[in-house]
Scaffold this active site. Structure first.
Site, mmCIF file in Angstrom:
data_model
loop_
_atom_site.group_PDB
_atom_site.id
_atom_site.type_symbol
_atom_site.label_atom_id
_atom_site.label_comp_id
_atom_site.label_asym_id
_atom_site.label_seq_id
_atom_site.Cartn_x
_atom_site.Cartn_y
_atom_site.Cartn_z
ATOM 1 N N CYS A 47 0.858 -1.184 0.000
ATOM 2 C CA CYS A 47 0.000 0.000 0.000
ATOM 3 C C CYS A 47 0.900 1.242 0.000
ATOM 4 O O CYS A 47 2.037 1.198 0.467
ATOM 5 C CB CYS A 47 -0.876 -0.017 1.253
ATOM 6 N N SER A 49 0.877 3.677 1.891
ATOM 7 C CA SER A 49 1.296 4.080 3.246
ATOM 8 C C SER A 49 2.634 3.451 3.618
ATOM 9 O O SER A 49 3.446 4.074 4.316
ATOM 10 C CB SER A 49 0.248 3.685 4.287
ATOM 11 N N HIS A 52 5.065 5.581 1.916
ATOM 12 C CA HIS A 52 5.207 6.885 2.588
ATOM 13 C C HIS A 52 6.219 6.797 3.737
ATOM 14 O O HIS A 52 6.885 7.779 4.052
ATOM 15 C CB HIS A 52 3.864 7.345 3.178
ATOM 16 N N HIS A 68 0.910 -3.724 6.102
ATOM 17 C CA HIS A 68 -0.286 -3.641 6.962
ATOM 18 C C HIS A 68 -1.537 -4.140 6.257
ATOM 19 O O HIS A 68 -2.635 -3.929 6.736
ATOM 20 C CB HIS A 68 -0.489 -2.185 7.420
ATOM 21 N N CYS A 174 -6.599 -3.510 4.027
ATOM 22 C CA CYS A 174 -6.444 -2.055 3.905
ATOM 23 C C CYS A 174 -7.128 -1.506 2.653
ATOM 24 O O CYS A 174 -8.237 -1.017 2.720
ATOM 25 C CB CYS A 174 -4.994 -1.568 3.941
HETATM 26 P P1 CND Z 1 -1.260 5.078 -5.047
HETATM 27 O O1 CND Z 1 0.054 5.721 -5.042
HETATM 28 O O2 CND Z 1 -1.433 3.747 -5.679
HETATM 29 O O3 CND Z 1 -2.352 6.054 -5.720
HETATM 30 C C1 CND Z 1 -2.265 7.453 -5.663
HETATM 31 C C2 CND Z 1 -2.704 8.015 -7.008
HETATM 32 O O4 CND Z 1 -2.686 9.438 -6.918
HETATM 33 C C3 CND Z 1 -1.799 7.627 -8.177
HETATM 34 O O5 CND Z 1 -2.573 7.067 -9.218
HETATM 35 C C4 CND Z 1 -1.157 8.962 -8.595
HETATM 36 O O6 CND Z 1 -0.933 9.046 -9.994
HETATM 37 C C5 CND Z 1 -2.216 9.957 -8.144
HETATM 38 N N1 CND Z 1 -1.696 11.311 -7.936
HETATM 39 C C6 CND Z 1 -0.493 11.680 -7.418
HETATM 40 N N2 CND Z 1 -0.402 13.036 -7.377
HETATM 41 C C7 CND Z 1 -1.570 13.514 -7.876
HETATM 42 C C8 CND Z 1 -2.075 14.821 -8.085
HETATM 43 N N3 CND Z 1 -1.358 15.907 -7.773
HETATM 44 N N4 CND Z 1 -3.321 14.969 -8.606
HETATM 45 C C9 CND Z 1 -4.058 13.877 -8.949
HETATM 46 N N5 CND Z 1 -3.621 12.593 -8.757
HETATM 47 C C10 CND Z 1 -2.397 12.418 -8.235
HETATM 48 O O7 CND Z 1 -1.720 5.011 -3.516
HETATM 49 P P2 CND Z 1 -2.829 4.135 -2.745
HETATM 50 O O8 CND Z 1 -4.067 4.066 -3.551
HETATM 51 O O9 CND Z 1 -2.189 2.888 -2.238
HETATM 52 O O10 CND Z 1 -3.058 5.070 -1.471
HETATM 53 C C11 CND Z 1 -3.633 6.365 -1.645
HETATM 54 C C12 CND Z 1 -3.487 7.166 -0.377
HETATM 55 O O11 CND Z 1 -4.258 6.530 0.658
HETATM 56 C C13 CND Z 1 -2.053 7.213 0.153
HETATM 57 O O12 CND Z 1 -1.783 8.506 0.712
HETATM 58 C C14 CND Z 1 -2.058 6.168 1.243
HETATM 59 O O13 CND Z 1 -1.047 6.400 2.193
HETATM 60 C C15 CND Z 1 -3.432 6.420 1.811
HETATM 61 C C16 CND Z 1 -3.958 5.361 2.756
HETATM 62 C C17 CND Z 1 -4.865 5.780 3.710
HETATM 63 C C18 CND Z 1 -5.366 4.852 4.606
HETATM 64 C C19 CND Z 1 -6.403 5.286 5.592
HETATM 65 O O14 CND Z 1 -6.771 4.495 6.465
HETATM 66 N N6 CND Z 1 -6.939 6.487 5.467
HETATM 67 C C20 CND Z 1 -4.934 3.533 4.573
HETATM 68 N N7 CND Z 1 -4.027 3.164 3.638
HETATM 69 C C21 CND Z 1 -3.535 4.051 2.720
HETATM 70 ZN ZN ZN Z 2 -2.959 1.169 3.529
#
Ligand code: CND
Ligand code: ZN
Ligand code: ZN
Length: 375
Positions: A47, A49, A52, A68, A174
């Site tokens: 994921c 995260s 990150h 996770h 997740c």
């Molecule tokens: P992933 O990196 O696969 O997706 C992110 C997407 O955003 C990609 O397709 C990028 O091209 C796009 N992107 C990047 N910059 C921009 C921009 N400026 N404008 C538009 N699009 C853009 O990530 P993921 O889907 O695995 O995770 C997404 C987020 O969710 C990430 O920050 C992760 O840490 C978070 C997350 C949150 C939680 C929670 O419980 N809230 C749990 N896990 C992950």
């Molecule tokens: Zn996650």
């Protein structure tokens, strides 16, 4: 020969420091103490995260055992554990549900006070179950799944259907639940509404699926990587917008697309403060709701025009899709088994655990949605 009560030596991927590939090494995994569970991990997704933490955006103590989003089988349990037994198929829960804190006792909310989002990186008793070369390793969000064996507290694990395919349902740990729940649980998207999803990774595409399941009539998918658009459309997006194709800010583009009204619900699923503000500004100025799903970079600050909120918008965040984890994960697995939603399109790559760094490269280069590592 039973391994219960003994230290297990096994392979794990360690982050010794930020901005470096993970290091595959042999670690020692201590037996579970009272109210802890040792799990043999059989499948884990990668994921953003996790990435990150590697990039330094999500500050965590090093060295750390990341991961996770996983599924596995209980190897042994510590004293007093009654919720699972050896042989049970389980999903580790990066957001625990202790059942005792204010939020667990309430019907509202899901952020159990036992969560480790601030990054202690240790078991509730303040110690670690992992060592490598004599050094203790931190755990990640009470789970740590980039290892053949992990130890979690009993509040951070739940039994699932014995027939569930672990290499798929690991995403319920997740990505799928986080994204889908942001729409159906946190925002409670209403039928006929207009939604915008910023970021089309595994989590954002699951939000698209959630908006569709909730009956949204328009789902506008936003990403700067247009290779994500075909899958977004397949999963329910009605239109796709690339902010790089426009001179004006994306929130103005979304207002133009919605006859100056803004969307009813917007979701930031990237993890950048700029897009969090853009998503807020994209929703209707009075009844719009914007949900932050992306993990905010550690120590970041936002400068927001308060007028955006004064006119009535709602701004909220969503961890693990708003689901109470222990209650919801087995139900989500049953729903998957009952074909109420699909996971296959989200899994673009499956690799052996040894190729974990290739999985991260696929994510970093925008080529994968989810890579599932199998053991
Ligand atoms: P992933 O990196 O696969 O997706 C992110 C997407 O955003 C990609 O397709 C990028 O091209 C796009 N992107 C990047 N910059 C921009 C921009 N400026 N404008 C538009 N699009 C853009 O990530 P993921 O889907 O695995 O995770 C997404 C987020 O969710 C990430 O920050 C992760 O840490 C978070 C997350 C949150 C939680 C929670 O419980 N809230 C749990 N896990 C992950
Ligand atoms: Zn996650
Ligand atoms: Zn709790």
């Amino acid at each position: 020969m039973s391994t219960a009560g003994k230290v297990i030596k096994c392979k794990a991927a360690i982050a010794w420091e930020i901005k470096k590939p993970l290091s595959l090494e042999q670690i020692e995994v201590a037996p579970p103490k009272a109210h802890e569970v040792r799990i043999k991990i059989l499948a884990t997704g990668i994921c953003r995260s996790d990435d990150h933490v590697i990039s330094g955006a999500f500050a965590m103590p090093m060295p750390i055992l990341l991961g996770h989003e996983a599924a596995g089988v209980v190897e042994s349990v510590g004293e007093g554990v009654t919720c699972v037994k050896p042989g049970d198929k389980v999903i580790p829960l990066f957001l625990p549900q202790c059942g005792k804190c204010k939020i667990c006792r309430s019907t509202r909310g899901n952020l159990c006070s036992e969560n480790d989002l601030c990054g202690k990186g240790l078991m509730p008793d303040g110690t670690s179950r992992f060592t490598c070369k004599g050094k203790a390793l931190h755990n990640f969000l009470g789970t740590s799944t980039f290892t053949e064996y992990t130890v979690v507290h009993e509040t951070s694990v739940v039994k699932i259907d014995a027939a569930a395919p672990l290499e798929k349902v690991c995403l319920i740990g997740c990505g799928f639940s986080t994204g889908y729940g942001a729409a159906v649980e946190t925002a409670k998207v209403e039928p006929g509404s207009t939604c915008a999803v910023f970021g089309l990774g595994g989590v954002g595409l699951s939000t698209v699926m959630g908006c569709k399941a909730a009956g949204a009539s328009r789902i506008i998918a936003v990403d700067i990587n247009k290779s994500k658009f075909p899958l977004a459309k397949q999963l329910g997006a009605t239109e796709c917008v690339n902010p790089l194709d426009f001179q004006k800010p994306i929130n103005e583009v979304l207002f133009d697309l919605t006859s100056g009204e803004g969307v009813d619900y917007s979701f930031e699923v990237i993890g950048r403060t700029e897009t969090m503000t853009s998503a807020l500004a994209s929703c209707n100025n009075n009844i719009g709701t914007s949900v932050i799903v992306g993990v905010p970079p550690s120590a970041s600050q936002m400068n927001v025009d308060p007028m955006l909120l004064f006119t009535g918008r709602t701004w909220k965040g969503s961890v693990f899709g708003g689901w109470k984890s222990k209650d919801s994960v087995p139900k989500l697995v049953s729903d998957f088994m009952g074909k109420k939603f699909i996971l296959d399109p989200l899994i673009t790559h499956t690799l052996p655990f040894d190729q974990i760094n290739e999985g991260f490269e696929l994510l970093q280069s925008g080529k994968s949605i989810r890579t599932v590592l199998t053991f």
